[in-house]
Motif scaffolding. Structure first.
Motif, PDB file in Angstrom:
ATOM      1  N   ASP A 383       0.686  -1.438   0.306  1.00 34.42           N
ATOM      2  CA  ASP A 383       0.058   0.311  -0.297  1.00 34.42           C
ATOM      3  C   ASP A 383       1.086   0.890   0.202  1.00 34.42           C
ATOM      4  O   ASP A 383       0.465   2.250  -1.199  1.00 34.42           O
ATOM      5  CB  ASP A 383      -1.062  -0.148   1.013  1.00 34.42           C
ATOM      6  N   ARG A 387       1.164   4.181  -2.684  1.00 33.65           N
ATOM      7  CA  ARG A 387       1.385   5.735  -2.056  1.00 33.65           C
ATOM      8  C   ARG A 387       2.088   6.590  -2.561  1.00 33.65           C
ATOM      9  O   ARG A 387       2.122   7.723  -2.760  1.00 33.65           O
ATOM     10  CB  ARG A 387       0.444   5.884  -0.944  1.00 33.65           C
ATOM     11  N   GLU A 390       1.811   7.507  -6.450  1.00 29.89           N
ATOM     12  CA  GLU A 390       0.606   8.231  -6.738  1.00 29.89           C
ATOM     13  C   GLU A 390       1.523   9.907  -6.677  1.00 29.89           C
ATOM     14  O   GLU A 390       1.264   9.892  -7.298  1.00 29.89           O
ATOM     15  CB  GLU A 390      -0.134   8.087  -5.985  1.00 29.89           C
TER      16      GLU A 390
END
Ligand SMILES: Cc1ncc(COP(=O)(O)O)c(C=O)c1O
Length: 395
Positions: A383, A387, A390
């Protein structure tokens, strides 16, 4: 981008690399009455297990990767004589220092941006009758070998030394790096794939080089050789010397201890499993980065990365500064210049020997200013990788 939209990723360069199980192994040893602490059977066992894991005949455990570099170059010079050693511009200071300390001459080449290793065409072009070795560094987990390089060196009979300090477990044609060259070096510093706190290994298949490396590790003492023929040769040639104190080479003490070897043996049990996670992480990172802004065409086949390579496509300083500000704001630790801080030729210790040489290598100069590395370890959550990508893709 306002700081409120920047997540706190709390992402250090390395995390939890020495586990409870490793520490417990040390504690078990310390519970013995009068436990041996100086180099002994644990070191011997670690060397044997490491040799099997890498796929070499001999390993010599030392107190750091830099010591491995130093011993390798000193033994290389003993064996092949003084001369030139082809080295990368992107590497660690100790690789070049080892060449200089051995009284040899470094000859520099630029990097291949896909592997961050040496540019094969330049290596082959720079070989001369004076070349004694090519000392290649596998950067941040990427394999730096190719068939053209290996064939070219084999044809000319030039030994290859592999620095695998940053690439434990990476392979070329399915063979572990460090088993392909004439000799190889590993580092077990805390930030690497396997850690003994501090530590390193010299590996080779050549029994003569192995005996020299053992002696160089311990003051140059002949009694440190474990081949009786080597010892007998010295004692016969120097009958005026106490066999316990024959110093074959001018050398230092680069030994490690039983404690460090116990940590290494404990870690080795899970190294392969950890590397599978690291490799998966790296691929996820490269797949999710925007290839228009970031270089993603790394030669990942056989790679084993304890770090993510973040290289900007364009030499854009304003964008570079935004990337650094954002990483800092998200508390993602990074190093600019990737391995060793970028172009070694820009460093003061080389600038005074070769003042303008650093200007000649465009590929490493790009990495120097626009390349970074970020930590990659088994505990890193997928995860977080999403992130981070992004965040970087929004800049
Ligand atoms: C390529 C390379 N060689 C050698 C070394 C030296 O290893 P150590 O820090 O264990 O002395 C490092 C250090 O991290 C390295 O990255």
């Amino acid at each position: 981008m306002s700081s409120t939209t920047i997540p706190d990723l709390d992402w250090p360069l390395m995390d939890n690399n020495i586990t409870r199980a490793d520490l417990d192994a040390v504690i078990e040893h310390l519970k013995h009455d009068n436990p041996r602490l100086t180099q002994g059977p644990e070191v011997v066992a670690f060397e044997k297990e490491w040799s099997e894991w890498v796929g070499v005949k001999h390993s010599v455990f030392v107190n750091s990767g830099s010591s491995a570099n130093t011993i390798t170059l000193l033994a290389l010079r003993e064996k092949f004589g003084p001369g030139e050693v082809i080295v990368p511009t992107l590497t660690w200071v100790s690789d070049i220092a080892a060449v200089l300390h051995a009284g040899m001459t470094p000859v520099f080449v630029d990097i291949n941006p896909h592997t961050l290793g040496m540019d094969t065409v330049q290596v082959l072009k720079k070989l001369t009758p004076n070349t004694r070795a090519v000392f290649l560094t596998h950067i941040l987990g990427y394999n730096g070998l190719d068939d053209v390089l290996l064939d070219g060196l084999r044809e000319r009979g030039i030994p290859l030394i592999e620095d695998v300090c940053e690439s434990h477990g990476a392979t070329f044609h399915g063979r572990r790096l460090g088993s392909i060259g004439y000799a190889s070096n590993f580092s077990f510093y805390y930030a690497h794939h396997l850690s003994t706190i501090e530590g390193g290994m010299v590996c080779t298949n050549d029994p003569e080089f192995y005996q020299m490396a053992r002696m160089f590790r311990s003051h140059g003492l002949v009694r440190e050789a474990n081949d009786t023929a080597v010892k007998a040769d010295y004692t016969q040639r120097f009958p005026d010397l106490n066999p316990e104190f024959i110093f074959a080479f001018p050398a230092h003490n680069m030994r490690s201890t039983e404690i460090n070897a116990i940590l290494g043996r404990s870690q080795l049990k899970r190294l392969d499993a950890n590397n599978v996670i690291r490799t998966r992480n790296l691929r996820l990172f490269l797949k999710n980065l925007d290839p228009a802004r970031y270089f993603t065409d790394f030669a990942v086949e056989g790679s084993s990365n304890y770090a993510f390579t973040l290289v900007l496509r364009e030499a854009n300083e304003a964008f570079r500064d935004r990337v650094m500000e954002t990483l800092n704001a998200a508390r993602v630790e990074f190093r600019r210049g990737t391995s060793g801080g970028g172009n070694q030729l820009r460093q003061p210790y080389l600038r005074r020997l070769y003042p303008d040489e650093y200007k000649k290598y465009p590929a490493v100069n790009h990495i120097h200013f626009f390349g970074f590395y970020i930590g990659n370890y088994p505990d890193l959550k997928e995860d977080k990788i999403h992130r981070l990508c992004e965040l970087l893709n929004r800049l």
